[in-house]
Design a protein around this motif. Structure first.
Motif, PDB file in Angstrom:
ATOM      1  N   SER A   1      30.878  29.309  37.598  1.00 42.51           N
ATOM      2  CA  SER A   1      31.113  30.385  38.404  1.00 42.51           C
ATOM      3  C   SER A   1      32.630  30.250  38.409  1.00 42.51           C
ATOM      4  N   PHE A   2      33.423  31.549  38.510  1.00 44.66           N
ATOM      5  CA  PHE A   2      34.974  31.568  38.478  1.00 44.66           C
ATOM      6  C   PHE A   2      35.249  33.158  38.930  1.00 44.66           C
ATOM      7  N   THR A   3      36.630  33.182  39.345  1.00 43.71           N
ATOM      8  CA  THR A   3      37.077  34.458  39.870  1.00 43.71           C
ATOM      9  C   THR A   3      38.328  34.835  38.832  1.00 43.71           C
ATOM     10  N   LEU A   4      38.330  36.078  38.278  1.00 48.16           N
ATOM     11  CA  LEU A   4      39.527  36.535  37.500  1.00 48.16           C
ATOM     12  C   LEU A   4      40.445  37.725  38.241  1.00 48.16           C
ATOM     13  N   PRO A   5      41.687  37.585  38.202  1.00 50.87           N
ATOM     14  CA  PRO A   5      42.497  38.568  38.765  1.00 50.87           C
ATOM     15  C   PRO A   5      42.399  39.820  37.927  1.00 50.87           C
ATOM     16  N   LEU A   6      41.296  40.447  37.805  1.00 52.08           N
ATOM     17  CA  LEU A   6      41.059  41.656  36.960  1.00 52.08           C
ATOM     18  C   LEU A   6      39.964  42.419  37.777  1.00 52.08           C
ATOM     19  N   PRO A   7      40.274  43.781  37.672  1.00 48.11           N
ATOM     20  CA  PRO A   7      39.158  44.756  38.412  1.00 48.11           C
ATOM     21  C   PRO A   7      38.014  44.599  37.649  1.00 48.11           C
ATOM     22  N   LEU A   8      36.777  44.534  38.182  1.00 47.78           N
ATOM     23  CA  LEU A   8      35.571  44.556  37.410  1.00 47.78           C
ATOM     24  C   LEU A   8      35.128  45.635  36.476  1.00 47.78           C
ATOM     25  N   GLY A   9      34.801  45.403  35.387  1.00 46.18           N
ATOM     26  CA  GLY A   9      34.988  46.435  34.121  1.00 46.18           C
ATOM     27  C   GLY A   9      34.555  45.619  32.955  1.00 46.18           C
ATOM     28  N   PRO A  10      34.459  46.299  31.719  1.00 45.90           N
ATOM     29  CA  PRO A  10      34.465  45.813  30.325  1.00 45.90           C
ATOM     30  C   PRO A  10      35.194  44.630  30.036  1.00 45.90           C
TER      31      PRO A  10
END
Length: 263
Positions: free
Chosen positions: A26-35
């Motif tokens: 599990s992790f978090t990315l500094p991007l809005p959710l989407g493809p």
């Protein structure tokens, strides 16, 4: 270490079958959710050594600017057990009565212990579990020991204040718990405390510096300037036995006549 615990051979994670290498990440990315964010998450998993990763969960967090992911797949890596280094306990575990007897014989006075959470750390659960009489995991805390004088200074104690109190109380040991780890604050705080203790005390007078917290690596004690590091699952008996071992070097070999009737 258990006598049946293997020390050689190669191991991989276990998911559905032995050695299939399946893990959940599990992790978090500094991007809005989407493809694009989902594609980036899968590419990251592949670059970390995960074979055919599956994106099993995704969620927008922090408004719309961040995305949280859970990825499932098989890692291609394995671990050779003979190359794994662990910090083994190099002292015997003593009961509270045995510790008291050893302190009485070897020191002839109470062993003085100061405990605190330093810096901005307000998480006292760890230090309280070791020091408070109610203890942890069925063991009484150090306040229960008759031959220890324990002072729990609580949370958010400044390093300078702790060092001055250690001098005033003639502390034998300073116990520090650190749970706040953002930007490695726990490492910075311990290094600062170690340096100030060494500046304040002559080497033969300096109290032991014992550090605990879930994010510490026991093998880094020397590099941080600590005498001992304890991690997750440490009990009051672990700490008490170490203090007796380190401060009363022959305590583990107290004559049987002294211990007779205290066990």
């Amino acid at each position: 270490m258990s006598s049946t615990e293997p020390t050689t051979g190669t191991v991989r994670p276990y998911g559905d079958t032995t050695g299939d290498g399946m893990v959940q990440l599990s992790f978090t990315l500094p991007l809005p959710l989407g493809p694009r964010a989902e594609g980036a998450a899968l590419q990251l998993a592949r670059r970390m050594g995960m074979d055919r990763p599956l994106l099993v969960h995704s969620k927008a967090v922090g408004g719309t600017d961040f995305s949280f992911f859970v990825v499932y797949g098989a890692v291609t890596h394995a671990v050779e057990l003979s190359e794994v280094e662990v910090a083994e306990r190099d002292y015997p575990l003593l009961s509270a009565k045995e510790c008291d007897a050893a302190i009485d014989v070897r020191l002839g006075r109470p062993l003085v212990v100061l405990g605190a959470c330093i810096g901005t750390d307000a998480h006292t659960v760890g230090i309280d579990a070791i020091l408070n009489i109610k203890g942890f995991a069925g063991e009484k805390g150090l306040e229960y020991y008759k031959k220890m004088r324990v002072l729990n200074l609580g949370a958010q104690v400044a390093v300078g204040d702790l060092v001055r109190r250690a001098r005033a109380e003639r502390a034998d040991a300073v116990l520090v718990s650190q749970a706040v780890t953002q930007r490695d604050a726990h490492l910075t705080n311990v290094r600062e405390l170690s340096a100030e203790l060494r500046a304040e005390f002559a080497e033969d007078e300096r109290p032991l510096l014992v550090v605990g917290g879930p994010r510490f690596d026991a093998s880094t004690a020397a590099s941080l300037g600590a005498d001992r590091i304890f991690g997750r699952g440490t009990t009051p008996g672990d700490v008490a036995s170490y203090l007796v071992h380190a401060l009363a070097s022959e305590a583990a070999a107290v004559p049987a006549a002294v211990l007779e009737g205290v066990a």
